[in-house]
Design an enzyme around this catalytic site. Structure first.
Site, PDB file in Angstrom:
ATOM      1  N   GLU B  23      42.687  46.459  44.654  1.00  0.00           N
ATOM      2  CA  GLU B  23      42.432  45.081  44.219  1.00  0.00           C
ATOM      3  C   GLU B  23      42.781  44.164  45.381  1.00  0.00           C
ATOM      4  OE1 GLU B  23      43.954  43.859  40.261  1.00  0.00           O
ATOM      5  OE2 GLU B  23      44.263  41.876  41.131  1.00  0.00           O
ATOM      6  N   HIS B 192      38.483  41.791  36.985  1.00  0.00           N
ATOM      7  CA  HIS B 192      39.598  41.078  37.597  1.00  0.00           C
ATOM      8  C   HIS B 192      39.828  39.790  36.803  1.00  0.00           C
ATOM      9  CE1 HIS B 192      41.727  38.649  40.607  1.00  0.00           C
ATOM     10  NE2 HIS B 192      42.023  39.782  41.217  1.00  0.00           N
ATOM     11  N   ASP B 314      46.890  43.670  45.634  1.00  0.00           N
ATOM     12  CA  ASP B 314      46.392  42.320  45.392  1.00  0.00           C
ATOM     13  C   ASP B 314      46.614  41.441  46.631  1.00  0.00           C
ATOM     14  OD1 ASP B 314      45.130  40.270  44.113  1.00  0.00           O
ATOM     15  OD2 ASP B 314      46.635  39.932  42.585  1.00  0.00           O
TER      16      ASP B 314
END
Lengths: 356, 356, 356, 356
Positions: B23, B192, B314
């Protein structure tokens, strides 16, 4: 023989007595007499009620039936239940005077029907009208000192109009007199979920049952709790707050929420002095109401400690028997079992020990 | 000496290499060239951005810097990152033609800047314009077959106007061509989070940082996933869906959500054939993106199994180093560590083993 | 870049103060003055000592050094240590008169060297000569009432000859006067491991270090505890017993042991009235001495509850710093952390709260 | 109503089919025909057998009854059982020639009675005579290649005389030919507990049932496994070893054992190249045989990973129904459940998938 084909068999579970339950709903004659007032879930405006009619009929038949409730408690080993007015309760009444009147009379009614005749089986959380927090504080004081209320229970935001366009969360500055009284009386506040405001329900549109499922999720209730933490009111009045449903997923997300606050806009967190994690671990208790999953309970214990988690059912929305079968069947050590089943509640509410 | 006074000391952690992260956000020259298009979080209309300017400046300096990214990955033992356009990306573009054009050119740009020159360090998830699901399917097919995309990533709902008044979730019947293509190509979809629609933000009003905190909560994203389960689309196209942030609290609440559906209004669940739990356990993977809490990770493993949980960071919204320090320091057995660090992703995406 | 190559980096841990440690060894001038008496591990007769000379030299330099001990406690946030004579201690002295004399004078020496000058840093467990349980009871009474001892610590079986051919476990009927005194004084008994009798060491022959490793296993000590449970002595004198090393694997095996007893030979269980599980959960506490593994600690908490698990180090056999780095770095909620770090010990031993 | 009074009620459990069990005992006509040979637990010399006569009578009635076994497997959802000669089996035969003869004929007998007629219900682990490891290797090869044996099962140490004065563990240098063959055939070795040698039983004297209870503890078996790790034989022949009873408490203690080895006498660890933890995590599998406790199972999963833990029963010493009721009732996600119930065994032994 096939892999993974399922059949149902019966296995024995040892039923334990002496459990205490804290999120147990009753009705109110005041509401029954006024058809135009809630309880009525606002969601129906959008997509219809998120519960089947069979389910609602069963709930309604149980909500005010003392005998059925006691029988079900007996069969499930629930010794003592702290009752409260079913959601949305007073919070869904938009007229202030009506709300004040309903709150007072509902507290009297619950006391007279349940607590006075069955003091070893029932206690109650007072309902209050947060439309006028000064009045709410007064009613709380009266209910605790005169009726023996164990604290207050509030169903989420308070409607100040009929359409959810004006609503009040407990972090509003107007609410301070109520917090002050909670602190003065040293009683806890139970924050119970209610359906989210109607304009937030788009996430569930076309699937009204998801509101109920995510009701379990407790988005609205968890958000409310986070607002209170952020507001700083707990710095001024360090009261105890109880959340149901294993604290509405806060155990799972609180650590990340905590991290995220640090990168937020200056001033965008509210006036609180400590971390979200600090408030959660020092001011909150969780109940198991509605949860029958060990990994969820365990996550809750891991974030709050076993001294801050308490058994509960959510009767009559949940079955006493289902909750007890699950809890009594858990592989817990005695110390942890007793703390969660009754010990923590006994300590928190100053109840007598419930042994022989 | 005082109880519980805190000081900070350093302890060693063994850095492990070979991790895979899924991600990981990048920017797009298309957006940079069009100031009136997102990425722009809609929340600012209400209370201002939920991030400090320092944080955003740091993110922006890292979003498109390949060297800095590789250096940070090297220091953290992240061998391979699957990149995607930062939220809200294409989904925040309300004009269909623009969205289609941006998606295609963004995929080309990511491929050319990252994947082609560094094939052993970067892969990517394609962005697509769900404004026109047939075009989204075509672009997915092109990106997978010609650019080697590993699947698609979609940032929550798709804006069909500028004010969130018209938006599209992936369970909309119009989206079927896209699901069909995902299934045909046998690639997963990463959903997401993005900021919730503006009229849902009242829960966070006055505390904009809570949006970010509850963004971690992933209310919007979890609700989106539940809609997809309810819609029945997974019965027709049994594709794999990935959620970040330990599946946005679904592991904690899915069992209760499952129970609640059974008492819902007939027809209020959508057209699905199986239980929510079934879809969750059979169609979903979770990443650790943004999570640095063992009890949260463990709850996720307990509900999905260790073969469906994958490391992620992330970046640049989170630090590669922080994520790696935490994960590498966990007391995990080797089998579980390897599965989560890289093995599950290697299997899911058909990547080469990343050992010497 | 290679998969899984390891390097060491430093991450910060927040050091917490106020911890209490309970399995902390000191020497005795009596033993030092009598070279022919233990501490000397009997294993050396078989294969040599299971510790390297470097390790033993470090232990010996620390065993009696008060300044070094305090400095190490300060650096590790250990506020208070309950000291005891290092294993095998009095239990390894085979002559009864010598044992009685050594016990009394060792208690005096520990009191005078540690407890009297540093009452806010040190307490101690008395040593006693179980060769003559009546004398052991008297010495326990004296040590508790006159020197403030917090209970007794016994290092496994008591040698009644020099070759382990005659030895005494605490379930022997002769030991009753000692149990009676423990009960009368309401102080706990810590059972500490010692090397198994020499004829049981065949399992470790050729690998003397395994004795140490399995010493951690605590086979001898766990067996001793099971004997006590079986004997029924806890029905007559319901005292509290503390075990180190996360209760020597009993949490892992007690449930199966419990099951197996039910299929045993009639009379082959001893005279106890309750299940093994009952005694374990109601009469035992575990310390973390020597354990630095979260899954082991968690299994212990799951079987005893968080109110029966206590931090400890096993200094100088283990490092205060290592134990504290590990424990302070655990992702625990505050309530559980405080209970294990100090709260449970404070309650069990009636210590003053150790806050500012 | 009293606190904590217990009654038994029945709750439903969903029975699942397709489970595989790996520690399932059968008798041998060879032993039945020779009364002076074991199976006979050596403990009786000390204090009498650790099992009641009722229990033993039930076991004996089930040990060789194919119909009863299949019926019990059907009722419990056990699709496939890998059988082995009951403990102490060949290892308790002290005469080498007899042992070799018994092993070969027992393998033939098990194959002919169970595996040949019921190939979709039964497999088996070969027994071998470790008195002569070259012969053991030959018999293993024959059993695997001609009879389809799934590996070998050895009941702890091998008696080389009648009094346990001379016994052989699998780390003895003489055993190398057997390890070589295991490696060559790529089949696993199951090490099953047996009663400890008689001079080690003093720890349990007067409480013979504790031998059985601590048999569950698996002290003898865990020690045997640690010896093998220390010997270095796994460096030369990296074979797979299976332990029952959740790996005999090794998950709980292995980390501390690992630490202790580092402070041991130089040379006192054996010739191994890696850490104990390394061998445990890379070469061992655990079965649930005899364990019905979730916290024990979870500790095992946490130290070995869910891909190295396998369901088993220990029939007829344990009940198929009890084991299945417990396991099928666990709140596990489907992926983990399937891996432990059957998937891991299917992969390890190359079995066909057992679905419809």
């Amino acid at each position: 023989m096939a892999m993974n084909r399922e059949t149902t068999q019966s296995i024995p579970v040892v039923r334990r007595t002496g459990k205490i339950a804290l999120e147990e709903a009753v009705g109110s004659p005041l509401f029954a007499a006024h058809q135009n007032y809630p309880p009525r879930p606002v969601i129906k405006d959008l997509d219809g009620l998120p519960f089947s009619t069979e389910f609602l009929a069963d709930v309604e038949s149980r909500l005010d039936d003392v005998e059925l409730r006691l029988k079900s408690m007996d069969q499930s080993g629930v010794q003592y239940a702290i009752l409260s007015l079913t959601s949305p309760g007073i919070e869904g009444v938009s007229d202030t005077e009506t709300a004040i009147y309903f709150a007072r009379e509902t507290n009297n009614a619950i006391y007279n029907k349940y607590v006075r005749p069955y003091p070893d089986r029932f206690g109650f959380f007072a309902c209050v009208a947060m439309h006028d927090p000064g009045e709410a504080a007064k009613e709380l004081q009266r209910a605790v000192s005169q009726l023996g209320a164990k604290g207050a229970l509030i169903n989420g935001f308070t409607n100040l109009d009929d359409r959810d366009d004006k609503l009040r969360y407990l972090d509003a500055p107007e609410c301070e007199p109520f917090w002050k009284m909670l602190h003065q009386l040293q009683v806890p506040l139970y924050i119970h979920p209610r359906l989210p405001p109607i304009h937030q329900q788009v996430l569930y549109s076309q699937y009204p049952n998801l509101v109920s499922a995510s009701y379990g999720f407790g988005v609205e209730c968890a958000g409310h709790a986070l607002r209170i933490m952020c507001s700083g009111i707990l710095d001024k009045y360090p009261v105890t707050i109880i959340l149901g449903h294993c604290a509405e997923a806060l155990p799972f997300i609180i650590h990340r929420a905590n991290q995220r606050m640090k990168i937020g806009t200056p001033g965008g967190n509210g006036a609180h002095k400590h971390s979200l994690m600090y408030y959660f671990q020092n001011h909150f208790y969780a109940t198991l109401a509605g949860v029958r999953r060990y990994s969820t309970m365990k996550n809750t214990i891991e974030e709050l400690g076993e001294s801050r988690v308490m058994f509960s059912v959510d009767y009559p929305y949940e079955s006493n028997e289902d909750a007890a079968d699950w809890f009594d069947g858990l592989e817990l050590n005695e110390s942890t079992r007793m703390a969660i089943a009754a010990g923590n509640a006994t300590r928190l509410f100053g109840l007598p020990a419930m042994a022989d």
